[in-house]
Design an enzyme around this catalytic site. Sequence first.
Site, PDB file in Angstrom:
ATOM      1  CE  LYS A  27      37.538  37.185  32.815  1.00 58.72           C
ATOM      2  NZ  LYS A  27      38.514  37.715  33.702  1.00 58.72           N
ATOM      3  CB  CYS A  87      36.100  40.851  35.121  1.00 57.71           C
ATOM      4  SG  CYS A  87      38.110  40.923  34.627  1.00 57.71           S
ATOM      5  CG  ASP A 129      37.749  37.003  37.031  1.00 58.36           C
ATOM      6  OD1 ASP A 129      37.560  35.911  36.774  1.00 58.36           O
ATOM      7  OD2 ASP A 129      38.364  38.211  36.620  1.00 58.36           O
TER       8      ASP A 129
END
Length: 228
Positions: A123, A168, A15
Amino acid sequence: MASETAFKPALIIVDFQEDFCPPNGSLAVPQGRAIAPVINTLLTLPFALKIATRDWHPPNHISFADNHPGAVPLQSYHTITHPTDPTKSDTTLLWPRHCVQGTKGAELVPELDVDKIDEVLDKGLDPRVEMYSAFWDPMRVSVSSLGDTLRRNGVTHVFVVGLAADYCVKSTAESAAEEGYQTFIVEEGTRPVMKDTWEKEGKKKVEAKGVKIVSIDGEEIARVRRLA
């Protein structure tokens, strides 16, 4: 130690997107953009597989505070019930709107050397569940293709970087360890949302789940370099 022939490492960049980076990200991680040089250095190394993940949320995602009347971002919580099994639930913090599919904030940062990435994995597409890990949400309603990709490529070790260390990145690394991979977080290649909490508690918790936190100058990365 296993022989070098039994060493097939993968790099997962979690990310590294505009909304998680200063100066304009809606959910910017302090110093988030500063990890780019380290990640680009890692991308020059002979990892067997290099994957970048993206949070890629639909506008109606359950983790957005503004989808819950009266909720306050970064303060309010919401309990998510499993869509088909009401005995299962997961309580999550609600966030500012971020990484909405197709928006500028969802783009990978331009500093990232995407030409060296083998695959971009999206995701958080299921609006019904929160998904920190790039493998699955806590109730496994949404399971990505990441596990299959690693297995298909014969990966043995997983190195994780990106944003944020305490959300994450942590969750992805813990899932990789749960899947049976020797798993590492490269410390210089990530930043946490809550630095003090990460330093005092977070690192110990992730290491207790089988993840090792290593340096880009350490033996683990040197072993990757030796594959060249």
